[in-house]
Design a protein around this motif. Structure first.
Motif, PDB file in Angstrom:
ATOM      1  N   SER A   1      34.991  82.490  49.869  1.00 31.90           N
ATOM      2  CA  SER A   1      33.830  82.482  48.974  1.00 31.90           C
ATOM      3  C   SER A   1      32.525  82.180  49.672  1.00 31.90           C
ATOM      4  CB  SER A   1      34.047  81.450  47.849  1.00 31.90           C
ATOM      5  OG  SER A   1      35.205  81.751  47.108  1.00 31.90           O
TER       6      SER A   1
ATOM      7  N   LEU B   1      31.274  79.402  50.589  1.00 37.26           N
ATOM      8  CA  LEU B   1      30.653  78.225  49.985  1.00 37.26           C
ATOM      9  C   LEU B   1      30.880  77.043  50.914  1.00 37.26           C
ATOM     10  CD1 LEU B   1      31.864  78.707  46.306  1.00 37.26           C
ATOM     11  CD2 LEU B   1      29.638  79.296  47.260  1.00 37.26           C
TER      12      LEU B   1
ATOM     13  N   ILE C   1      20.101  79.506  50.656  1.00 38.44           N
ATOM     14  CA  ILE C   1      20.423  78.648  49.512  1.00 38.44           C
ATOM     15  C   ILE C   1      19.568  77.381  49.514  1.00 38.44           C
ATOM     16  CG2 ILE C   1      22.791  79.469  49.342  1.00 38.44           C
ATOM     17  CD1 ILE C   1      23.695  77.000  50.867  1.00 38.44           C
TER      18      ILE C   1
ATOM     19  N   LEU D   1      24.323  82.033  38.683  1.00 38.43           N
ATOM     20  CA  LEU D   1      24.438  82.179  40.135  1.00 38.43           C
ATOM     21  C   LEU D   1      24.801  80.877  40.824  1.00 38.43           C
ATOM     22  CD1 LEU D   1      21.315  84.438  40.769  1.00 38.43           C
ATOM     23  CD2 LEU D   1      23.706  85.133  40.939  1.00 38.43           C
TER      24      LEU D   1
ATOM     25  N   LYS E   1      30.082  78.311  39.646  1.00 34.83           N
ATOM     26  CA  LYS E   1      31.277  79.097  39.926  1.00 34.83           C
ATOM     27  C   LYS E   1      32.180  79.189  38.705  1.00 34.83           C
ATOM     28  CE  LYS E   1      34.760  79.401  43.599  1.00 34.83           C
ATOM     29  NZ  LYS E   1      35.990  79.399  42.811  1.00 34.83           N
TER      30      LYS E   1
ATOM     31  N   ALA F   1      21.451  90.076  47.195  1.00 37.57           N
ATOM     32  CA  ALA F   1      21.933  88.697  47.295  1.00 37.57           C
ATOM     33  C   ALA F   1      22.572  88.239  45.983  1.00 37.57           C
ATOM     34  CB  ALA F   1      20.771  87.768  47.667  1.00 37.57           C
ATOM     35  N   GLN F   2      21.994  88.641  44.863  1.00 38.10           N
ATOM     36  CA  GLN F   2      22.551  88.240  43.564  1.00 38.10           C
ATOM     37  C   GLN F   2      23.890  88.915  43.308  1.00 38.10           C
ATOM     38  OE1 GLN F   2      19.341  89.338  41.000  1.00 38.10           O
ATOM     39  NE2 GLN F   2      18.216  87.424  41.300  1.00 38.10           N
TER      40      GLN F   2
ATOM     41  N   LYS G   1      26.445  87.318  45.549  1.00 36.86           N
ATOM     42  CA  LYS G   1      26.707  85.953  45.099  1.00 36.86           C
ATOM     43  C   LYS G   1      27.637  85.941  43.894  1.00 36.86           C
ATOM     44  CE  LYS G   1      25.877  81.455  45.052  1.00 36.86           C
ATOM     45  NZ  LYS G   1      26.299  80.561  46.133  1.00 36.86           N
TER      46      LYS G   1
ATOM     47  N   THR H   1      31.072  86.849  44.979  1.00 35.83           N
ATOM     48  CA  THR H   1      31.672  85.752  45.732  1.00 35.83           C
ATOM     49  C   THR H   1      32.126  84.632  44.811  1.00 35.83           C
ATOM     50  OG1 THR H   1      30.213  86.303  47.585  1.00 35.83           O
ATOM     51  CG2 THR H   1      31.300  84.160  47.652  1.00 35.83           C
TER      52      THR H   1
ATOM     53  N   LEU I   1      17.367  84.679  46.145  1.00 31.08           N
ATOM     54  CA  LEU I   1      18.569  84.690  45.316  1.00 31.08           C
ATOM     55  C   LEU I   1      18.247  84.463  43.856  1.00 31.08           C
ATOM     56  CD1 LEU I   1      21.695  84.672  45.081  1.00 31.08           C
ATOM     57  CD2 LEU I   1      21.607  82.217  45.540  1.00 31.08           C
TER      58      LEU I   1
END
Length: 1822
Positions: free
Chosen positions: A96, A98, A118, A1672, A1675, A1744-1745, A1748, A1751, A1784
């Motif tokens: 992911s 993250l 981020i 965004l 999760k 990017a969105q 994201k 992901t 983002l």
């Protein structure tokens, strides 16, 4: 819940592994108690038998369900153990991408070794104000939690960031400080946040270095306290440092670097201010080249140096101090290169000419000889004497390095203290947040004193962490009233006692340092004797007597004793320090003055504690003692605060992005206490659910009758039913607590239930489908059978018919085929016979032909042979005859010879015959002569005869021809005579015409002048038409090119306009905030500074103005209305806004300069246009003359061509041979007459030619003389004296006879000159044309290049998305269009102003005329009234009002108080006319304008603005108040425009309204002021709406579920709303109710529909942006079910728009990103086709969105699938070409620019009545 239930078939467990630490395996069969092995299968398919220990019977740890993989909080996992933690971190980090994960109260941060987007400002805004569990894990969430708890609990906070080198501690601490600097605002005049952040680059330069594990490793620990005031604004900061690694100054391992500042200094050595330092590259110095790695990839040391210097300047450290700092650093570099020479075993020396020592002493300002002496010697002092002892080389080098380390340490401490002084604030500090960036647990192959201190600090921090975690667990259980059972956790107090207690390691080390002959070996023996076998945490290595082992909480570490005493003492030669103290270098003296002050303070402190003594005064604190004291101080500080923990993990040692080494990760997880946290949590009840969350998740396990209104009792009943062991769970006040593994068991039951439900549903549906399919098939089969049987019957009948028909066809066909075959054979036989017979006949013919030809050949050959034979015979016969005759002649000759011999005989015989012979001989000779003569005469005669004969023949032929010609021409003679007479008549006519032409020349000249004038006019018109056509053509060409981009251009221009408008409105809002701040400061300081008097006095207006008169009137009214405020303004000096006013002044100056420049440019362009017009006029005049001349020349040439044609026809007729009559003879009379006539006609033609030429030249000459002074004739010089006579004497008489008046002759004389003039003019014209051609060619080249660029841009833009295409295609057009737009706007404004002024003057003049007429009428009336009049009854008419309200000057404040300040909007909006206050104020303005009172007018307007601002400031959060005054402000602004008298606005008025226009004052400046005020109110309206909507958006759009339990929710950890109180569910209906309230309110207030649409659009944008931003960053919200819920909620919003007919407001388009995000959650995400569909669908989302969301996509139920990394890579590759923003988040704070279109009011002012409830009785209607 037995083990057999959990360890069943298909269950997953974890097995230990050497490489991967843990491996996943699947059970192949159920486990039963007593089994010694487990049958497992690894993920790669390998079968494994796992043995179970018969003693412990410990089974391998179970793996969590797939649905729990990748959880935000590790405590949310059902099974809490090491493999679960490692696997969850691996899934989040690798799959992911993250890097942050919660572990209870700890934030685990894994270094990605890659920059991630981020940490932008929009991310900070998204996390600001959010609960810690509501968003995804982030360092900003921890910082927000600390900030929130500081504000809520009024308690200091601490953020403890730890981890090993390279784990990212410094970066995490930096981002935490950046968050605090962003969310808080400074309360001082300067920006404290920037100064706090500026300390980071300085500390990184002086305290960070490259190591083998990290390129930017912090080699010291620091604790930064960020201070806040009562308003939670940063006011300052303070920094404490711990244990700087001084040894790095003089030594670096291979692959490492010294501190960054040394390399930055070397990289900037070329700067002029550093020339005196005599620096070079890092390889030139010993202290920077030991690691052999002077360069870091991706790091620019010179650029970092500029950043360091900029940070110094920002912190107030001047350039001189900076240069002194760099001077000391340069001296350290040179000191490291000082070479020590070895003289003997205990003696050394330094050469006096050592360049580096000389530079060092020069930079430090000390004597070189003295420093060189004390570098090689030391002073020993005893009780009786003092003597100097020399050093060995090793000791001298050690002393040199100790001096360098000491200087750098003192410099580092001085910089830290300078930073603290710069960040210290005089404002009282209310609270602080501390950020601790300290080294983590370290263990190397060789561990020394530094690692010992670092691990000691980590032991203390771990102890504090364990106690805090234990305390939180206890508080949570007590809060929920759960029975508390003591949890056993690791206590490392014995290890800490081993280090710091009495007779501990540090105590023994300090004691050994005091010993005169103390050494590392003796200290090691003391350690062995004291602690070995007496303390379980102390151990000794087997093969070493100079090392010891300590069992830390993370691991056991072996420390080497070598160097401990020396590093603990940290001694420096005092004589070297004394030499440095003698320096004249100010900064160096400051460093050692600080050292002396610290010594004095420590001596005083020791004296007060009762330990004073002579020996202790000279003792120095050891490094260990200092570190222990500072560590105790740090722990006291941390214990007094609320700690927040960040544990940084280094994923691998190769610095590879997003690669996790399991072995290294587990080591760090154990060392940083994460696993200890997990163990403590697992020992109790790690899984915690609220009753509502539990009910929503496990509702499927209940029956309908089991569901009770009381959710708590329902959950209890369910758990008691499912789980018999009540020790596995506990019921709290608001939560249910579960033991480890119980949630996984419940998830298994839930999945089994869902699976069985799915099976039953599938069974029923499949049965229904099968039966339905069977019935359809049966019905279909019957129908098919019926149709098939009918078809078969029809087919059989058809078959019979076809069979019979086939027989008939076969019969006829066979007959036809046989007949056809016979006929073919017959025709073939006949053809063959014919061909054969022909062949034979031809063969016979050719045979006969060959025989005949052979006979002919034989005949010819035989004849030829016979002829040959005959010819040879004849030749033989002739030859024979000749031979015979020759022979006979020879015989005769012989006879004659014989006879001759006998001549005398003959003479004698014939004597008389001789005379006769002689005579005959003479006769023969004469005859021969005559014969010759005759033959000659005959030949001559023959020749003459032949010539005469030939001549006669020719004559005969000529005669014959002439006869024929005569006959032919005789016929044409009469026609020729007629033509001759006709030509004579024509010649006479031409002479007459010539005379007429000569007479008509004068009239023709006049006509030509007129025609020239007309042609000039026509030419100018044609030229203008041509130019217009060219312009139209170019415009059309451009339009053809720009057809596809016109809409995009308009969109881009609208976008630019909205951006410009939004910038302007943002500046207005900032200006309003500054004014409000200014007023607040005035009010705060008014009490303290009333008595004070200032020499400087100024007043600050409440709004901006464009004219000085307006500002003066405004200040006057403010001073008049509010005298106390004016006094406060006079007393105020420091709270003014000089910067803003300077900026306003500068803006005005720039505008004036811009206007002047534009005026100059316009003047120059006008001058150029006038010049161009003059040139064009002259060129057009010349062109018209030339055109006329061309016309004349063409006419004459046409006449000449006609005459030539007549002549050629005449010649042809004369020479034609087709006539029957004979032509006249060449010498005859008619022939001569014709020749004369033809010659005269030729001469006439030649004269006409010359006449044409002379006329042409004469006219050209006249035109040249006419335009001699013009541009066309500038280069022409007429010199008539140089004109030579051009006269032919042979033809002069003829010319004079033809031209008696002499005009043609004079014209002919000017022919050459005119030709020259024409040549010069043509040359000039060619030059002009060539120049124009060059210019046009250059323009064409430019246009071609621009066209190519546009084509390239178009080709590139076609590959880009729509938004990016617009930006790329129109970027170069924006500047030109904006400038033209501004010019036209300025011109329009100037014209409008002049029109207004003229109208006002006209009105004044009209009024004066009316007054004069009225006075005249009065005079006449008075004269008439003197006469007696009969009395008449007079009736009273109703009074007609003019739409004005009369008021007195002192009633302004009273009016505004009742109408603005004290007015309640709700009653006015419901009961009265919308916009009533605006109408009342405008009617008062009309009265002030009518009485021509400018003071009253300006007072009313300014007071109105200030009153509305005051109401908005006081009640800015009341939506109704703000909406009411926005509507009234807009109405007042529209009234000012509607009644201004401008034609643009008067079009919409009635005749009565136009009569009521303002007469005396022009208030266009107030239009802008009220527009600015409306913008400010509008932005305040949006903010008040935002404050209401934002808390509702996320619960309504994301968190609320329409049907509970259907979409499902995953288990959560400790962070999920653990501290928030339970609230009622907020649905979308609540949000729609608020939107409806907003819409109803603004509609009731009479707000314009356009503004309502803009408000609604802004509302929907806020909803979309906030929802998408939270999506965004959460999760748990990225799932298929949540996408369905979002789409349903968006549909409800769209329905709301449709109900209120607001679909065209643009609000629906603002929801596109949210809609596409919901569709992205629901669409398939497997194949490449799915990826292409996603790329085409998500046009409003950035790359990017999209990445994201993919992901973060997390399955909530087991039937969903995760998104693979390969699919995400495919998406990235497909979206590479997009030109878009890299951010983002959506800008949730963005406010669209607002426009206020003019909307006139139909309300008549004279009909408005003032309600009594407004208390405005002092106003009188006029």
């Amino acid at each position: 819940m037995a083990a057999s239930e959990l360890y069943s078939k298909n269950a997953h467990v974890w097995l230990p592994d050497a490489a991967d630490v843990w491996k996943s395996a699947e059970l192949l069969k159920d486990y039963t108690p007593g089994d010694l092995t487990l049958s497992l299968q690894l993920e790669d398919g390998t079968a494994v038998e796992h043995k179970i220990d018969p003693k412990t019977k410990n089974l391998p740890p179970l793996r969590n369900p797939n649905i729990l993989e990748g959880e935000n909080d590790l405590t949310a996992l059902s099974y809490l153990h090491e493999p679960a933690v490692l696997h969850n971190l691996k899934v989040r980090f690798i799959d992911s991408k993250l890097i942050y994960t919660y572990c209870g109260i700890v934030l685990v941060a894994i270094n990605p070794y890659e920059s991630l987007p981020i940490y932008e400002a929009d991310i900070i805004n998204a996390y600001s104000g959010q609960n810690m569990g509501d968003m995804d894990p982030h360092i900003f969430a921890v910082a927000e939690e600390a900030y929130k708890q500081m504000a809520r609990d009024q308690r200091n906070q601490s953020i403890i960031v730890s981890g090993e080198s390279g784990a990212g501690k410094t970066v995490s601490a930096k981002y935490a400080m950046r968050y605090f600097a962003t969310v808080s605002s400074s309360s001082g005049e300067t920006n404290v946040e920037e100064r706090v952040l500026a300390s980071s680059p300085i500390m990184e330069a002086f305290g960070n270095a490259k190591t083998t594990r990290n390129d930017n490793s912090s080699r010291f620990g620091k604790y930064i306290e960020i201070g806040f005031d009562k308003d939670l604004c940063i006011i300052g900061a303070n920094m404490r440092t711990y244990l700087l690694e001084k040894s790095r100054v003089v030594f670096q391992a291979h692959g490492e670097r010294n501190y960054h500042i040394f390399y930055q200094l070397c990289a900037s050595s070329h700067l002029p201010e550093f020339k005196t330092f005599k620096l070079g590259c890092p390889d030139d110095f010993c202290c920077t080249n030991q690691g052999q790695s002077p360069v870091i990839d991706g790091v620019n040391d010179a650029k970092d140096m500029s950043n360091t210097r900029r940070a110094f300047s920002l912190l107030g450290i001047g350039e001189s101090d900076q240069v002194e700092i760099y001077q000391i650093l340069s001296a350290i570099l040179h000191l490291s290169n000082v070479d020590v020479k070895d003289q003997s075993a205990d003696r050394c020396s330094i050469l006096p000419d050592n360049s580096h020592l000389m530079v060092f002493c020069e930079l430090m300002g000390v004597p070189c000889e003295e420093m060189a002496h004390w570098l090689c010697h030391r002073k020993l002092q005893t009780t009786t004497e003092t003597f100097v002892k020399s050093f060995s080389k090793a000791n001298a080098v050690h002393g040199r390095d100790a001096l360098a380390k000491h200087i750098y340490a003192r410099l580092f401490n001085w910089i830290v203290s300078s930073i603290n002084n710069a960040l210290t604030s005089a404002v009282k500090q209310r609270s602080f947040i501390g950020v601790l960036d300290i080294y983590g647990f370290e263990t190397f192959d060789v561990n020394s004193f530094e690692q010992f201190c670092i691990n000691y600090a980590n032991e203390k921090l771990q102890q504090q962490f364990n106690l805090h975690v234990f305390k939180l667990e206890q508080e949570e259980y007590m809060k929920e009233e759960i029975p508390w059972t003591l949890i056993d956790f690791y206590d490392n107090q014995p290890c800490i006692n081993l280090i710091e207690a009495k007779l501990g390691i540090l105590d023994l080390l300090d004691e050994e340092c005091k010993m005169p002959k103390g050494s590392d070996d003796t200290w090691a023996q003391k350690l062995y004797n004291t602690h070995l076998k007496q303390n379980a945490y102390f151990d000794k290595p087997r093969l070493s007597n100079k090392a010891f082992i300590i069992h830390h909480f993370a691991d056991k570490v072996e420390y080497q004793c070598v160097g401990f005493l020396e590093k603990n003492k940290d001694t420096v030669n005092e004589e070297q320090i004394n030499v440095l103290k003698k320096s004249k270098f100010d900064l160096l003296l400051k460093l050692f003055e600080d050292e002396e002050k610290t010594k004095v303070s420590t001596n005083k402190f020791s004296g007060t504690t009762g330990k004073a003594g002579k020996a202790q005064k000279d003792t120095k604190k050891t490094v260990g003692l200092q570190f222990r004291q500072s560590l105790h101080l740090l722990m006291d500080t941390l214990n007094a605060t609320t700690p927040h923990y960040v544990r940084c993990i280094k994923p691998n040692d190769l610095k590879t992005p997003f690669t996790l080494d399991p072995v290294r990760a587990v080591q760090q997880l154990r060392a940083c206490g994460v696993l200890e946290t997990i163990r403590i949590s697992a020992a109790g009840f790690p899984s915690r659910w609220t009753y509502q969350e539990f009910f929503g998740r496990y509702r499927v396990l209940m029956k309908q009758k089991e569901v009770l209104p009381d959710r708590k009792q329902t959950c209890k009943n369910l758990l008691e039913k499912l789980i018999t062991d009540q020790q596995k769970y506990q019921f709290g006040k608001s939560k249910i607590f579960f033991r480890a593994g119980l949630v996984a068991y419940l998830e298994k039951l839930r999945s089994d239930k869902l699976r069985s439900a799915c099976v039953s549903i599938q069974k029923t549906i499949r049965c229904w489908l099968a039966r339905r399919k069977y019935l359809r098939m049966r019905e279909s089969a019957i129908i098919i059978q019926k149709h098939v049987r009918a078809h078969q019957a029809c087919s059989y009948v058809k078959f019979l018919r076809q069979t019979k028909a086939a027989v008939v066809i076969q019969r006829n066909m066979r007959m036809w085929s046989k007949k056809r075959c016979f006929l073919q054979q017959r025709s073939a036989a006949v053809t063959i016979q014919r061909v054969w017979r022909g062949h034979m006949a031809r063969k016979q013919y050719f045979k006969l032909l060959h025989e005949h030809k052979a006979v002919v050949i034989q005949k010819a050959v035989r004849g030829w042979l016979a002829k040959q034979r005959f010819r040879r015979a004849m030749e033989a016969v002739v030859l024979l005859q000749s031979c015979v005759r020759r022979m006979m002649a020879k015989k005769e000759l012989k006879k004659l010879k014989v006879e001759a011999r006998s001549v005398e005989h003959f003479k004698k015989l014939n004597i008389g015959m001789e005379n006769k012979i002689m005579q005959l001989q003479h006769k023969i000779n004469d005859q021969h002569k005559e014969h010759g003569e005759l033959t000659e005469r005959l030949s001559v005669l023959e020749k003459t005869h032949t010539t005469e004969r030939e001549k006669q023949c020719r004559d005969i032929e000529n005669l014959r021809r002439s006869e024929q010609e005569a006959r032919a021409k005789a016929e044409t003679v009469p026609s020729l005579l007629e033509q001759l007479s006709f030509l004579q008549e024509e010649l006479e006519n031409t002479r007459r015409e010539k005379e007429d032409l000569e007479v008509q020349t004068k009239t023709f000249k006049e006509r030509t002048q007129e025609t020239i004038h007309e042609l000039n006019m026509k030419n100018s018109l044609l030229n203008s038409n041509i130019e217009e056509l060219n312009e139209e053509f170019s415009i059309q060409a451009q339009q053809l090119k720009e057809v596809k981009t016109n809409l995009e251009n308009t969109k881009q221009l609208e976008k630019d306009l909205t951006e410009e408008r939004s910038r302007y409105q943002n500046l207005l809002s900032e200006h309003l905030q500054l004014e409000e701040r200014h007023k607040d400061l005035k009010e705060e300081m008014s009490v303290s500074i009333i008595s004070s008097k200032c020499s400087h006095q100024r007043t600050d207006s409440n709004y901006s103005s464009n004219s000085s008169e307006f500002s003066q009137s405004l200040s006057f009214t403010e001073d008049e209305d509010n005298p106390t405020q004016a006094e406060q303004d006079k007393a105020q000096t420091k709270v003014d806004l000089p910067i803003l006013l300077k900026l306003q002044k500068r803006v005005k100056e720039l505008e004036e300069e811009n206007r002047s420049l534009w005026q100059q440019l316009d003047k120059k362009e006008e001058a150029q246009h006038e010049k161009a017009k003059e040139v064009e006029k002259q060129t057009t005049a010349g062109r018209t003359e030339l055109d006329v001349e061309k016309l004349k020349r063409q006419e004459l040439e046409s006449e000449n061509k006609k005459l030539k044609q007549d002549l050629s026809e005449l010649r042809k007729s004369l020479t034609s041979e087709n006539s029957d009559m004979a032509p006249p003879a060449p010498g005859s009379l008619p022939y001569n007459i014709l020749l004369e006539q033809l010659s005269s006609s030729n001469e006439e033609l030649e004269m006409r030619k010359e006449e044409v030429l002379l006329l042409r030249s004469h006219m050209v000459r006249q035109e040249a003389l006419k335009h001699r002074g013009s541009v066309l004739g500038e280069g022409v010089k007429l010199d008539l004296g140089e004109i030579h006579s051009f006269q032919d004497p042979d033809r002069s008489t003829d010319i004079h006879t033809l031209n008696e008046d002499g005009e043609l002759w004079l014209a002919y004389e000017g022919l050459k000159e005119t030709n020259r003039l024409l040549e010069t003019q043509m040359q000039e014209q060619e030059c002009l044309h060539s120049q124009k051609y060059r210019k046009l060619e250059e323009e064409m080249n430019k246009l071609r290049t621009e066209k190519e660029q546009q084509q390239k841009l178009l080709a590139q833009s076609l590959l880009l998305p729509e938004d990016a295409r617009v930006e790329a295609s129109l970027k170069h057009e924006i500047t030109r269009l904006t400038t033209e737009n501004l010019e036209r706007m300025e011109q329009q404004e100037n014209q409008d102003k002049t029109i207004r002024k003229l109208k006002k003057q006209l009105k004044l003049y009209m009024k004066k005329v009316e007054d004069l007429e009225a006075s005249a009428h009065q005079i006449i009336g008075s004269s008439l009234t003197s006469t007696p009049v009969r009395p008449v009854h007079i009736t009273r008419k109703e009074k007609e009002f003019q739409g004005m309200l009369e008021f007195k000057e002192g009633d302004t404040s009273r009016l505004l108080k009742n109408l603005v300040i004290d007015l309640k909007p709700r009653g006015v909006a419901v009961s009265f006319t919308p916009g009533l206050p605006a109408f009342i104020i405008f009617m008062c303005l009309r009265y002030a304008d009518n009485v021509n009172d400018d003071r009253r007018l300006s007072t009313l307007l300014n007071s109105t603005i200030s009153s509305i601002k005051g109401v908005i400031k006081k009640k800015g959060n009341d939506f109704e108040v703000v909406s009411f005054w926005l509507a009234n402000t807009c109405r007042l602004m529209h009234c000012l425009k509607q009644y201004s008298g401008d034609e643009v606005f008067m079009v919409h008025n009635t005749a009565k309204q136009n009569e009521q226009s303002l007469a005396n004052f022009e208030l266009s400046e107030y239009h802008q002021l009220f527009g600015d005020l409306a913008i400010q109110i509008y932005r305040q309206l949006i903010k008040s709406m935002e404050n209401i909507l934002v808390p509702l958006i996320v619960p309504c759009m994301l968190e609320h579920e329409t049907v509970q339990g259907v979409l499902g929710s995953k288990p959560t950890g400790l962070r999920k709303r653990s501290s928030s109180s339970p609230e009622e569910a907020v649905t979308v209906e609540v949000l729609l109710q608020h939107l409806s309230f907003f819409h109803t309110t603004i509609s009731q207030h009479g707000m314009d529909s356009d503004i309502i649409k803009q408000v609604v659009r802004q509302q929907f944008y806020i909803i979309s942006a906030v929802t998408l931003n939270n999506l965004l960053l959460r999760k748990d919200m990225c799932s298929w079910g949540k996408g369905l819920q979002i789409r349903y909620n968006v549909w409800q919003l769209e329905e709301w728009l449709a109900e209120r007919k607001l679909t065209d407001s643009g609000a629906k388009e603002t929801l596109d990103p949210l809609i596409q995000a919901a569709q992205l959650l629901q669409i398939k995400k497997n194949t490449e086709a799915d990826a292409q569909a996603i790329c085409s669908m998500c046009s409003s989302l950035t790359t990017a969105q999209i990445v994201k969301i993919l992901t973060l996509y997390t399955p909530v139920i087991e039937f969903e699938e995760r998104v693979s990394n390969a699919f995400i890579i495919t998406i990235k590759n497909l979206l590479k070409g997009r030109d878009e923003s890299s951010s983002l988040m959506m800008d949730a704070k963005k406010i669209f620019s607002v426009t206020f279109p003019f909307t006139p009011s139909s309300v008549a002012l004279e009909t408005i009545q003032i309600p009594t409830s407004l208390n405005l009785g002092f106003l009188i209607r006029v």
